[in-house]
Scaffold this motif. Structure first.
Motif, PDB file in Angstrom:
ATOM      1  N   VAL A  22      11.025  -1.667   4.859  1.00 23.73           N
ATOM      2  CA  VAL A  22      10.014  -2.074   3.883  1.00 23.73           C
ATOM      3  C   VAL A  22       9.488  -0.907   3.068  1.00 23.73           C
ATOM      4  O   VAL A  22       8.698  -1.101   2.152  1.00 23.73           O
ATOM      5  CB  VAL A  22       8.832  -2.793   4.567  1.00 23.73           C
ATOM      6  CG1 VAL A  22       9.283  -4.105   5.131  1.00 23.73           C
ATOM      7  CG2 VAL A  22       8.182  -1.922   5.598  1.00 23.73           C
ATOM      8  N   ASN A  48      -1.113   0.692  -0.710  1.00 20.12           N
ATOM      9  CA  ASN A  48       0.142   0.858  -1.431  1.00 20.12           C
ATOM     10  C   ASN A  48       1.211   0.317  -0.493  1.00 20.12           C
ATOM     11  O   ASN A  48       1.643   0.998   0.425  1.00 20.12           O
ATOM     12  CB  ASN A  48       0.384   2.332  -1.777  1.00 20.12           C
ATOM     13  CG  ASN A  48      -0.627   2.822  -2.785  1.00 20.12           C
ATOM     14  OD1 ASN A  48      -0.728   2.282  -3.867  1.00 20.12           O
ATOM     15  ND2 ASN A  48      -1.408   3.817  -2.406  1.00 20.12           N
ATOM     16  N   LYS A  49       1.622  -0.928  -0.733  1.00 24.42           N
ATOM     17  CA  LYS A  49       2.448  -1.637   0.229  1.00 24.42           C
ATOM     18  C   LYS A  49       3.857  -1.921  -0.249  1.00 24.42           C
ATOM     19  O   LYS A  49       4.645  -2.527   0.463  1.00 24.42           O
ATOM     20  CB  LYS A  49       1.768  -2.951   0.615  1.00 24.42           C
ATOM     21  CG  LYS A  49       1.572  -3.876  -0.566  1.00 24.42           C
ATOM     22  CD  LYS A  49       1.053  -5.203  -0.120  1.00 24.42           C
ATOM     23  CE  LYS A  49       1.167  -6.222  -1.203  1.00 24.42           C
ATOM     24  NZ  LYS A  49       2.507  -6.481  -1.668  1.00 24.42           N
ATOM     25  N   GLY A  50       4.185  -1.531  -1.456  1.00 19.82           N
ATOM     26  CA  GLY A  50       5.528  -1.804  -1.957  1.00 19.82           C
ATOM     27  C   GLY A  50       5.752  -3.291  -2.154  1.00 19.82           C
ATOM     28  O   GLY A  50       4.889  -4.000  -2.652  1.00 19.82           O
ATOM     29  N   THR A  51       6.883  -3.784  -1.688  1.00 21.19           N
ATOM     30  CA  THR A  51       7.266  -5.177  -1.928  1.00 21.19           C
ATOM     31  C   THR A  51       6.921  -6.114  -0.770  1.00 21.19           C
ATOM     32  O   THR A  51       7.393  -7.239  -0.741  1.00 21.19           O
ATOM     33  CB  THR A  51       8.777  -5.260  -2.187  1.00 21.19           C
ATOM     34  OG1 THR A  51       9.469  -4.738  -1.046  1.00 21.19           O
ATOM     35  CG2 THR A  51       9.170  -4.476  -3.418  1.00 21.19           C
ATOM     36  N   ILE A  52       6.097  -5.681   0.151  1.00 23.64           N
ATOM     37  CA  ILE A  52       5.743  -6.497   1.309  1.00 23.64           C
ATOM     38  C   ILE A  52       5.008  -7.762   0.853  1.00 23.64           C
ATOM     39  O   ILE A  52       4.097  -7.703   0.034  1.00 23.64           O
ATOM     40  CB  ILE A  52       4.843  -5.722   2.271  1.00 23.64           C
ATOM     41  CG1 ILE A  52       5.605  -4.557   2.873  1.00 23.64           C
ATOM     42  CG2 ILE A  52       4.301  -6.621   3.370  1.00 23.64           C
ATOM     43  CD1 ILE A  52       4.737  -3.605   3.640  1.00 23.64           C
ATOM     44  N   THR A  53       5.426  -8.902   1.381  1.00 21.64           N
ATOM     45  CA  THR A  53       4.718 -10.162   1.174  1.00 21.64           C
ATOM     46  C   THR A  53       4.617 -10.854   2.526  1.00 21.64           C
ATOM     47  O   THR A  53       5.168 -10.381   3.513  1.00 21.64           O
ATOM     48  CB  THR A  53       5.452 -11.081   0.173  1.00 21.64           C
ATOM     49  OG1 THR A  53       6.767 -11.328   0.647  1.00 21.64           O
ATOM     50  CG2 THR A  53       5.509 -10.452  -1.212  1.00 21.64           C
ATOM     51  N   GLN A  95      -0.591 -10.873  -1.660  1.00 14.15           N
ATOM     52  CA  GLN A  95      -0.067 -10.908  -3.022  1.00 14.15           C
ATOM     53  C   GLN A  95       1.114  -9.958  -3.189  1.00 14.15           C
ATOM     54  O   GLN A  95       1.234  -8.970  -2.489  1.00 14.15           O
ATOM     55  CB  GLN A  95      -1.168 -10.611  -4.023  1.00 14.15           C
ATOM     56  CG  GLN A  95      -1.882  -9.293  -3.794  1.00 14.15           C
ATOM     57  CD  GLN A  95      -3.156  -9.179  -4.626  1.00 14.15           C
ATOM     58  OE1 GLN A  95      -3.416 -10.002  -5.482  1.00 14.15           O
ATOM     59  NE2 GLN A  95      -3.929  -8.165  -4.365  1.00 14.15           N
ATOM     60  N   ALA A  96       1.965 -10.268  -4.151  1.00 10.33           N
ATOM     61  CA  ALA A  96       3.218  -9.534  -4.339  1.00 10.33           C
ATOM     62  C   ALA A  96       3.026  -8.193  -5.033  1.00 10.33           C
ATOM     63  O   ALA A  96       3.954  -7.382  -5.065  1.00 10.33           O
ATOM     64  CB  ALA A  96       4.212 -10.388  -5.115  1.00 10.33           C
ATOM     65  N   ASP A  97       1.849  -7.915  -5.586  1.00 10.01           N
ATOM     66  CA  ASP A  97       1.617  -6.636  -6.259  1.00 10.01           C
ATOM     67  C   ASP A  97       1.890  -5.481  -5.302  1.00 10.01           C
ATOM     68  O   ASP A  97       1.597  -5.568  -4.114  1.00 10.01           O
ATOM     69  CB  ASP A  97       0.171  -6.540  -6.747  1.00 10.01           C
ATOM     70  CG  ASP A  97      -0.181  -7.626  -7.759  1.00 10.01           C
ATOM     71  OD1 ASP A  97       0.746  -8.159  -8.393  1.00 10.01           O
ATOM     72  OD2 ASP A  97      -1.372  -7.934  -7.888  1.00 10.01           O
ATOM     73  N   GLU A  98       2.425  -4.383  -5.847  1.00  9.69           N
ATOM     74  CA  GLU A  98       2.730  -3.232  -4.990  1.00  9.69           C
ATOM     75  C   GLU A  98       1.468  -2.545  -4.491  1.00  9.69           C
ATOM     76  O   GLU A  98       1.482  -1.885  -3.469  1.00  9.69           O
ATOM     77  CB  GLU A  98       3.610  -2.238  -5.746  1.00  9.69           C
ATOM     78  CG  GLU A  98       5.016  -2.745  -5.940  1.00  9.69           C
ATOM     79  CD  GLU A  98       5.951  -1.689  -6.479  1.00  9.69           C
ATOM     80  OE1 GLU A  98       5.591  -0.492  -6.481  1.00  9.69           O
ATOM     81  OE2 GLU A  98       7.051  -2.066  -6.886  1.00  9.69           O
TER      82      GLU A  98
END
Length: 124
Positions: A22, A48-53, A95-98
């Protein structure tokens, strides 16, 4: 036979590994270093989670911070609760935001004094 089955099982696991990666997740917790007794301050947490959903949880541990009470301001679509020394931001699907920004207020009791420690954990 068992050896071949074991090797093929491990190869499938290795082939799936890139899909499980991830990336680097960081949590930045910005708060003033001091608060007056009976006062309050605004605190910002940046994920700051990148693409984690999917499901996620951010836990604020106030067990070593008696006399401090959090109240959410900006929860980025999560539900917030505070009970028994723990504050929780919970997402059924984050949410999908990075980058996700959360804001909350820490209020202090009038009799609060001394050094307090607050820790933050993010689970996904």
């Amino acid at each position: 036979m068992e050896k071949a089955l074991f090797i093929s099982h491990n190869l499938v696991g290795l082939a799936m590994l890139p899909f499980l990666y991830v990336g680097n997740v960081t949590v930045e917790h910005r708060a003033p270093s001091e608060v007056e007794a009976g006062g309050s301050v605004e605190v910002t947490i940046t994920l700051n989670k990148g693409t984690i959903t999917g499901p996620a949880r951010l836990k604020l541990d106030f067990s070593d911070a008696e006399g401090l009470i959090p109240e959410d301001i900006e929860n980025a679509g999560s539900s917030f609760s505070f009970s028994e020394g723990s504050g929780l931001f919970i997402w059924y699907s984050i949410q999908a935001d990075e980058q996700v920004v959360l804001k909350y207020i820490i209020s202090t009791e009038a009799a609060a004094s001394g050094t307090k420690t607050l820790s933050v954990s993010f689970f996904y």
